[in-house]
Design a protein around this motif. Sequence first.
Motif: not given
Length: 237
Positions: A28-40, A80-90
């Motif tokens: 999941y982090l790899a996916e976010i990292a790739g897109l942040t490269g283009f978006a941020i 973003l990866g850390v924030l997304a990982a917190t949703t794993r509790v659900g």
Amino acid sequence: MGTAATTPQGDTEDRSGWAAPFRSELGYLAEIAGLTGFAIVQPVLSPFGESPETFLAVGATPGQIVRFALSVALLPPLILGVLAATTRVGGPTVRRAAQAIIVAGLAGIAAGLAARSLGGGPAVRTAAAIVVGAAIGALRARDVTPVRLFLRYSAPVPVLLAALFLFSSPVAPLVRPPDAEVADAATTRDPSELPPVVIIVLDELPTSSILDGSGAVEGDLFPNLARVADTSSWYRN
């Protein structure tokens, strides 16, 4: 009669219990990292890379420039990866939904920026962001393999962009200044004999706007500049 040594079932579950989620979060982090490269990362580093005078104005050191580039490249995906990982509790379903939403948002931002670079107006940029973001988010929610693999293979993009910023952009000479030999100043010459030197930099002032028809400074409109030009050496190029 001997019995074979066995591994307690609880130990096996403990080891696999954290390993599988950890591996999935890395993906999941790899996916976010790739897109942040283009978006941020690219939208932030590109303007700074074309304007090294920004770092000169604040007296930035090579180390500070490197830290700036690495912060832009690494902090957004990590946050973003850390924030997304917190949703794993659900549960896994909530985590996948959160990932799809983040991926959709980043893809939409990247599409809007791409449309702007191609000269698209606000309506075109908005439409591109919505269509691309919704499409990528929906495909990721369905775990479409080509989309998932493409996003994960693009993970090195932020680091590559930071490397290009540091070593291939106009900022590169500030990071690795070229070696220069400093000549010793003549100590036998009277400083009062040295000619006065004044350097005037007019930022973003078109030369043609201060000239008359003959190529000289328009004295009636710019008398002070005309007097400076008459008593100076003007290197137009």
